[in-house]
Design a protein around this motif. Sequence first.
Motif, short mmCIF file in Angstrom:
data_model
loop_
_atom_site.label_atom_id
_atom_site.label_comp_id
_atom_site.label_asym_id
_atom_site.label_seq_id
_atom_site.Cartn_x
_atom_site.Cartn_y
_atom_site.Cartn_z
N LEU A 344 0.82 -1.21 0.00
CA LEU A 344 0.00 0.00 0.00
C LEU A 344 0.86 1.26 0.00
CD1 LEU A 344 -2.78 -1.00 2.58
CD2 LEU A 344 -3.06 -0.71 0.11
N ALA A 345 1.99 1.19 0.75
CA ALA A 345 2.90 2.35 0.78
C ALA A 345 3.50 2.61 -0.60
CB ALA A 345 4.00 2.12 1.81
N ILE A 346 3.85 1.53 -1.31
CA ILE A 346 4.41 1.69 -2.66
C ILE A 346 3.36 2.26 -3.60
CG2 ILE A 346 5.32 0.44 -4.66
CD1 ILE A 346 6.57 -1.56 -2.70
N ASN A 347 2.13 1.70 -3.55
CA ASN A 347 1.06 2.16 -4.43
C ASN A 347 0.66 3.61 -4.15
OD1 ASN A 347 0.91 -0.29 -5.78
ND2 ASN A 347 -0.63 -1.13 -4.37
N ALA A 348 0.92 4.05 -2.90
CA ALA A 348 0.61 5.43 -2.54
C ALA A 348 1.65 6.41 -3.05
CB ALA A 348 0.47 5.56 -1.02
N GLY A 349 2.69 5.88 -3.68
CA GLY A 349 3.71 6.73 -4.29
C GLY A 349 4.91 7.03 -3.42
N PHE A 350 5.08 6.27 -2.32
CA PHE A 350 6.21 6.54 -1.43
C PHE A 350 7.48 5.78 -1.81
CE2 PHE A 350 2.47 7.44 1.28
CZ PHE A 350 2.74 8.77 1.55
N GLY A 351 7.40 4.90 -2.81
CA GLY A 351 8.58 4.20 -3.31
C GLY A 351 8.93 2.96 -2.51
N LEU A 352 9.91 2.22 -3.02
CA LEU A 352 10.30 0.95 -2.41
C LEU A 352 10.88 1.14 -1.01
CD1 LEU A 352 11.93 -0.80 -5.50
CD2 LEU A 352 9.90 -1.59 -4.25
N ILE A 353 11.58 2.25 -0.78
CA ILE A 353 12.17 2.51 0.53
C ILE A 353 11.10 2.54 1.62
CG2 ILE A 353 13.40 4.23 1.92
CD1 ILE A 353 15.23 2.83 0.08
N SER A 354 9.88 2.92 1.25
CA SER A 354 8.81 3.03 2.24
C SER A 354 8.52 1.71 2.94
CB SER A 354 7.54 3.56 1.59
OG SER A 354 7.04 2.65 0.62
N THR A 355 8.77 0.58 2.24
CA THR A 355 8.53 -0.72 2.87
C THR A 355 9.44 -0.92 4.08
OG1 THR A 355 10.10 -1.87 1.42
CG2 THR A 355 7.84 -1.69 0.65
N LEU A 356 10.66 -0.38 4.00
CA LEU A 356 11.59 -0.49 5.12
C LEU A 356 11.15 0.38 6.29
CD1 LEU A 356 14.94 -0.41 3.09
CD2 LEU A 356 13.62 -2.40 3.84
N TRP A 357 10.59 1.55 5.98
CA TRP A 357 10.06 2.41 7.04
C TRP A 357 8.83 1.78 7.68
CZ3 TRP A 357 13.24 5.50 9.06
CH2 TRP A 357 14.18 6.23 8.29
N VAL A 358 8.02 1.09 6.87
CA VAL A 358 6.88 0.36 7.42
C VAL A 358 7.38 -0.71 8.39
CG1 VAL A 358 5.05 -1.30 6.88
CG2 VAL A 358 5.31 0.77 5.49
N GLY A 359 8.43 -1.44 7.98
CA GLY A 359 9.01 -2.45 8.84
C GLY A 359 9.53 -1.86 10.14
N PHE A 360 10.20 -0.72 10.04
CA PHE A 360 10.71 -0.05 11.24
C PHE A 360 9.57 0.35 12.17
CE2 PHE A 360 11.46 4.15 13.22
CZ PHE A 360 12.42 3.76 14.17
N ALA A 361 8.49 0.88 11.61
CA ALA A 361 7.34 1.30 12.43
C ALA A 361 6.73 0.11 13.16
CB ALA A 361 6.29 1.98 11.55
N LEU A 362 6.60 -1.02 12.46
CA LEU A 362 6.03 -2.21 13.08
C LEU A 362 6.94 -2.75 14.18
CD1 LEU A 362 4.61 -4.04 9.92
CD2 LEU A 362 3.31 -2.83 11.70
N ALA A 363 8.26 -2.72 13.94
CA ALA A 363 9.22 -3.15 14.97
C ALA A 363 9.14 -2.24 16.19
CB ALA A 363 10.64 -3.17 14.40
N ALA A 364 8.99 -0.93 15.95
CA ALA A 364 8.86 0.02 17.06
C ALA A 364 7.59 -0.26 17.87
CB ALA A 364 8.84 1.45 16.52
N LEU A 365 6.50 -0.59 17.18
CA LEU A 365 5.27 -0.95 17.88
C LEU A 365 5.46 -2.22 18.69
CD1 LEU A 365 2.61 -0.18 15.11
CD2 LEU A 365 2.95 1.06 17.26
N GLY A 366 6.26 -3.15 18.15
CA GLY A 366 6.58 -4.37 18.89
C GLY A 366 7.32 -4.06 20.18
N LEU A 367 8.25 -3.12 20.12
CA LEU A 367 8.97 -2.71 21.32
C LEU A 367 8.01 -2.07 22.33
CD1 LEU A 367 12.29 -1.21 19.91
CD2 LEU A 367 12.10 -3.11 21.52
#
Length: 392
Positions: A344-367
Amino acid sequence: MPIAVYMLGLLIFAMTTSEFMVGGMMPQLAEEFDVSIADIGYLISAYAAGMVIGGPLVTIGLLKVSRKKALMTLALSFLVGQTLGALATSYEMMMVARIITGIASAAGFAVSIAICVNLVEPHIRGRASSIVLGGLMVATVIGLPLATLISQQVGWRASFWTVVILVFISTLVVQWVVPTLPKPESISLRNEFTAFKNLKLWAAFTTSGFIIGATFAAFSYFTPIFTEITGFSASMVPIITTVYGAATVIGNMITGRLADKFTMQTLFVGLLLLAASLFLFALFAHNPIVTIIAVIVLGFVGVPMNPAMATRVMRTANTGTLVNAIHGSIISLGIVMGSAIGGLAINAGFGLISTLWVGFALAALGLLSLIPFMREIIHFPPAKHPTIRKVV
């Protein structure tokens, strides 16, 4: 460690190879059934849906059956589904096959863990679980590349038949080496569902979902990130993913050793490293050296957190089959969540790098999900003094 534990890991390896293999033969399947690549992607989603929804329902239906008999029933059901896939003459037939194998795999995963923890002493359950779960890790290193190679050289049906043979052999060996465990008197729907009243169990499920979601937000898009952002050639991708797979195997071994004594500490440190690696990966994805380091760290602390996750769930609730089945569904849901939000982040125009930021956000929520348990995390069990045995 009983040999039966290793054989359960072999069965999980065979089943998990089936889960991953479609991703490596998308062009062949699209051509065979005259559909788009996106349609073939739905075959992966169907497998995951079978695991998330069907797995727990089938597990409930098998609660009254001895665990070994339940596992044999599920293994045979998986064989039926995998054989149906090998013989598929239409896209719809393949879709049915994937749903059957997804359901059988999820329930089989849960029953295997339940059998595993009853074959060993409580203080090594985390280590034993890591061996069974190691089948999943090895499937990414050996199973997926081998299935892809076979499909390229001999055809996709040969890959499906190879898994059929492997599951059949694994089932025979498990039938031979796994003892018939007495059915616990406590197994009942009421007792199984009572465990879900424990809020700490749902907290454990939440952490597990975020760990896997963070990992697969990045893992699902490794190939385009490597080639389009970092600048690696396509020929380097299998090498890098093999390095990643090897890191997961090693990480699983380490986590399995730590999970029994330092469950919460392992989860906390693992999530901290997961978040840090995704953060640096997102910032410096154009740098090949940083990318390789980040991929290795992700391999060590992503999926290999499974033993610690499973140990926490079992200590929080019980070793019941249904608890393990729901936990497996949460993990599958984490895979879907991570890859879907990344898409969804890619389709929203944020590019491939956005997937890594999504991963970081989910890991932060895990913490953040571990904050209520900080007292458990900072408490280390006292060192045990060696005992002196009297020689008679």
